[in-house]
Write a protein that holds these residues in place. Structure first.
Motif, PDB file in Angstrom:
ATOM      1  N   GLN B   3       0.857  -1.221   0.030  1.00 53.77           N
ATOM      2  CA  GLN B   3       0.066   0.001   0.168  1.00 53.77           C
ATOM      3  C   GLN B   3       0.921   1.302   0.066  1.00 53.77           C
ATOM      4  O   GLN B   3       1.781   1.257   0.689  1.00 53.77           O
ATOM      5  CB  GLN B   3      -0.843  -0.092   1.244  1.00 53.77           C
ATOM      6  CG  GLN B   3      -1.924   0.996   1.346  1.00 53.77           C
ATOM      7  CD  GLN B   3      -2.616   0.822   2.736  1.00 53.77           C
ATOM      8  OE1 GLN B   3      -3.289  -0.296   2.919  1.00 53.77           O
ATOM      9  NE2 GLN B   3      -2.722   1.832   3.477  1.00 53.77           N
ATOM     10  N   GLY B   6      -2.926   5.435   2.597  1.00 55.40           N
ATOM     11  CA  GLY B   6      -4.190   4.835   3.370  1.00 55.40           C
ATOM     12  C   GLY B   6      -5.477   5.006   2.572  1.00 55.40           C
ATOM     13  O   GLY B   6      -5.952   4.216   2.373  1.00 55.40           O
ATOM     14  N   GLY B  31      -5.455   1.840   0.814  1.00 59.04           N
ATOM     15  CA  GLY B  31      -6.135   1.167   1.771  1.00 59.04           C
ATOM     16  C   GLY B  31      -7.927   1.268   1.252  1.00 59.04           C
ATOM     17  O   GLY B  31      -8.483   0.168   1.515  1.00 59.04           O
TER      18      GLY B  31
END
Lengths: 306, 306
Positions: B3, B6, B31
């Motif tokens: 990732q 986020g 995310g």
């Protein structure tokens, strides 16, 4: 598919003629195929790759006893080739060509065709940016149009046979008169090619934008221009010199419109630009519907593996 | 792939943003992804096809808590969107955009970015002639360039993270200053698009060449122009209005060259034409070698099934 002609002679062995040979062989359209190219190197290549049943060292030899003679040389060379082969043509044979211009081909080739030989000009709307005997492939004409331009008084049976032959090569066939052909092609092919050549030349000239950048970032529109502008220089020189009037007329219209759009940009007339771009978008839909292109993502191109 | 951010907020849900979403999901780059589009219809479509984890009814809501905010609206709308979201941006967040023009985007968006938020403009050189939320696909950016245009003094860490993100989306990344970007793109994209729009408009105007003929016989060069000229009208209106100077300069050069070639046609100067066309052919080879296109027959396009 049954045989359409006993012997076919291909004069000129570039992209179009070589594709015709492989497409003929795929369907058994000809009993035998002879070929001739002016350059010894091209003849050697043809012999090496098995292009044509016989590769001859003179055009006269190639056309002897041929039922169909295909002139597949640049438009500017057609007249001289016709003059050279004329005394060797078989009575009852058909002479055709694959040139992108039809009026001047009829004017320069027509007078050399002897009494008793049929002359039915043609133009397959198919090609790639590659040229030469090794660039041909059997599916080039599949689902593409071939335009036949029979002169007034042409023998209907000879025209019908040539149509059958092109359908056998994979094409859709349409008849058209020479003047109309040259105007339609000026719009759909000749003017776009000149414009693409021009834009690529401009990019090449700009020293502030280095060559490598133009190439590296070409995906955004310019790439399509470079493909068009990679087409055979001799073929295209002859096209423009032989379809002068129609090409210059379309380019005149083009410049007029371009100036109007440039003015809209300069004056900030967003409505004019938006309306224009909306109109052109609709034409694209027509082409997809007509089956002449794909609307697959990324223009249907396979991703280049790296 | 790990990732990179986020929460990512996509403002505007057209071809580019939707392709970004699918490409992010493919690699797990974010995310969670929120999205907003001004039109209710677009938001409904996005919800229906599962585009974004959350589709919000306001831009403010979409950008709340986002670590990366992507402005994916037409260039002319960027300033207003930036003003709207500014009070809702998280400190430490990065704002980027995907506009085809960089100087005016920096001028109109930059002043709205609050202290403590990073602004790193970008431009992925990828697209198709389709638009809207349903036109996106995960591989759009694969092996294409994304140009980042960080303003002077941009935070190196924010730039590095955005670079990592675009590499995760499949792109090669390069940095460039805004003025140079706008000139390079005027050559490789903006001028070619205007030229293609113009040529398609001219074809549409010619009443003697009926629409159906232009479409039917489009394979011979014009087809590539119609694809370019089918691109989104609003996006392109804004590009031209916001990269006026460079586009008009390149078009001026283009017209000059075009006139020289028209003159060569009119006067029958075949040598000039042949030399010009030979030069442009070489550029094509560079593009193939750079991996930005294929040299497969028929331009690598799959044959359209009928």
């Amino acid at each position: 598919m049954t045989q359409v002609y006993g012997k076919v002679a291909l004069i000129g062995l570039g992209l179009i003629a070589s594709s015709m040979f492989w497409a003929m062989r795929r369907r058994g359209l000809a009993g035998t195929v002879s070929g001739f190219a002016r350059s010894r190197e091209t003849r050697d290549t043809a012999r090496r790759i098995g292009l044509c049943d016989t590769v001859c060292d003179s055009a006269a030899e190639a056309v002897a006893d041929a039922d169909l003679v295909v002139l597949a040389v640049p438009v500017g060379a057609m007249g001289a080739v016709a003059e050279e082969i004329a005394p060797h043509l078989k009575p009852g044979a058909t002479v055709t060509d694959v040139g992108s211009v039809k009026k001047t081909v009829i004017d320069t080739v027509g007078p050399h065709i002897p009494e008793g030989v049929h002359f039915v000009p043609g133009h397959p709307l198919a090609g790639t940016e590659h040229s030469g005997p090794e660039s041909g492939f059997a599916t080039l004409f599949d689902d593409r149009w071939c335009l036949l331009v029979p002169p007034p008084g042409a023998d209907p049976e000879a025209v019908a046979r040539l149509r059958l032959y092109w359908e056998g090569l994979g094409s859709f066939v349409e008849e058209m008169d020479a003047e109309h052909h040259d105007l339609v092609l000026a719009v759909t092919s000749h003017a776009p090619h000149l414009i693409a050549y021009t834009m690529v030349g401009v990019a090449d000239d700009l020293r502030r934008v280095t060559d490598s950048e133009v190439i590296k970032y070409s995906a955004a529109g310019f790439r399509d221009f470079t493909r068009i502008a990679a087409s055979d220089p001799t073929m295209w020189r002859d096209v423009f010199l032989n379809n002068k009037e129609a090409t210059l007329e379309i380019l005149g219209r083009f410049t007029e419109e371009l100036f109007a759009l440039q003015r809209a940009i300069r004056t900030g007339d967003g409505d004019h630009l938006h309306a224009y771009f909306t109109r052109t978008r609709a034409i694209r839909r027509g082409i997809i519907q007509a089956g002449q292109d794909t609307d697959a993502p990324d223009f249907g191109r396979k991703k280049v593996e790296r």
